[in-house]
Scaffold this active site. Structure first.
Site, PDB file in Angstrom:
ATOM      1  CB  CYS A   1      -0.915   0.000   1.214  1.00  0.00           C
ATOM      2  SG  CYS A   1      -1.988  -1.426   1.232  1.00  0.00           S
ATOM      3  CG  ASP A   2       4.903   3.452  -0.338  1.00  0.00           C
ATOM      4  OD1 ASP A   2       4.972   4.193  -1.339  1.00  0.00           O
ATOM      5  OD2 ASP A   2       5.482   3.698   0.728  1.00  0.00           O
TER       6      ASP A   2
END
Ligand SMILES: *Cc1c(COP(=O)(O)O)cnc(C)c1O
Length: 375
Positions: free
Chosen positions: A323-324
């Protein structure tokens, strides 16, 4: 992918993502480099892949080791290396770690500043020291920039002062940049090094060793010159600049020793478009920048990626699972995958034996580090 690795994937079906590395290829790489540079002592740059199987193999083959921390020194000692085969090559060390290395018998240290030289003199008296000089990094796909090394005038001054501090001014090192595609990049660095040897000799300091660093490339998506071309170019540069007084030389190969020996297998987690008329598919894998593919930063290192499907291909964007938003592998580079690629397919990411397992985070988003198999 060679037969041995292909067979392992087919028979074992290991959970993904995982790296499978063929130790026979490491042995071939070692032999090729030792043949191309017969007079240089090989110090494997442990950071490229410190797996015990690799270190033990290299000990057996007679390699020495370039280390960056006490932990790496301990790994190399545990693999059976003698301390006199270890260089503590990081120019940024805590004094307590220099003392620990010294306690373990290490007597060869790098530096590039007066403060570091003072630390070594205090914690490792009588040791041999070599000074790292700056290089341009030109021609390298993964340059090492200005972080390491000092200019030639400073190197001269520091080596002159070394003897007075109770350590042995032993040599000069440089690194022409990692994944160096141009064998002639050693030329300029060796010209500067030879000049330093002469200047210091005139002052009564006789250096003994040139550390030619790493930088030898592995093949990713495009061809690179063979190892022999590097050996020939380096020998020619040594002859040109040192004449018939070529000093002792060492090399610190990392990538070239292990890069092409490993394959990462990854699963396609998601294939998506960003709008109804978006013509580029986003392919999300279960491995990304935080799972070991950190060298895709700025799309610098471009790994060959293969699917077992053989149909028509189209351009894709490749991204990791975390989730980056930095976890995009390739967006600008031209990567193509088969149109009939499906979620759940496995992909092979080739030439991933170097700088992957140690770059994998220990649990970002809860994803475990990259699994590794040495066969
Ligand atoms: C990383 C490193 C190496 C290995 O570089 P490669 O380009 O992987 O061969 C060698 N020497 C030093 C000092 C390093 O930091």
């Amino acid at each position: 992918m060679n037969d041995k690795i292909a067979r392992f994937f087919a028979e074992r079906r290991p959970a993904t993502p995982c790296l499978v590395l063929d130790l026979d290829v490491v042995e071939e790489n070692y032999t090729a480099l030792a043949t191309a540079l017969p007079d240089a002592r090989i110090y494997y740059a442990v950071k490229a892949n410190p797996a015990p199987h690799i270190l033990e193999l290299l000990v057996r083959l007679g390699s020495s080791f370039d280390t960056a921390s006490v932990q790496e020194i301990d790994m190399v000692l545990a693999a059976g290396a003698r301390p006199d085969c270890i260089s503590y090559g990081n120019t940024i060390k805590k004094q307590i770690d220099i003392a620990r290395a010294y306690e373990r018998g290490v007597r060869l240290f790098a530096f590039d500043s007066i403060a570091e030289l003072d630390k070594i003199a205090a914690a490792a008296p009588g040791s041999r020291v070599f000074c790292r000089i700056l290089t341009s990094g030109e021609g390298a796909e993964w340059p090492l920039s200005r972080k390491f090394g000092c200019d030639v005038a400073m190197a001269r001054d520091l080596l002159l002062r070394a003897a007075g501090k109770g350590v042995v001014p032993f040599g000069i090192s440089f690194h022409v940049g990692s994944q160096q595609r141009d064998p002639n990049q050693w030329h300029a660095a060796l010209a500067a090094t030879a000049q330093l040897f002469r200047d210091l000799e005139a002052e009564g300091v006789e250096l003994k060793m040139v550390n030619l660093g790493g930088g030898f490339p592995t093949r990713y998506r495009s061809d690179v010159p063979p190892t022999e071309a590097y050996g020939a170019a380096i020998f020619k540069a040594l002859r040109t600049h040192f004449g018939n007084r070529i000093p002792e030389t060492i090399v610190e190969p990392g990538r070239v020793m292990v890069g092409n020996a490993g394959v990462i297998e990854s699963e396609v987690v998601l294939i998506a478009h960003k709008s109804a008329d978006d013509d580029r598919r986003w392919v999300y894998l279960d491995v990304g920048k935080f799972g070991g593919l950190a060298e895709t930063m700025d799309e610098a290192i471009q790994y060959p990626i293969h699917s077992h499907r053989t149909g028509l291909t189209e351009r894709v964007v490749l991204a990791g699972p975390s989730c980056d938003s930095a976890d995009v592998l390739y967006e600008r580079a031209d990567y193509r995958l088969p149109v009939d690629l499906c979620i759940g397919d496995r992909l092979q990411i080739h030439a991933t034996g170097a700088y992957t397992t140690t770059y994998a985070s220990i649990g970002f988003n809860g994803f475990p580090p990259l699994q590794e198999y040495y066969i």
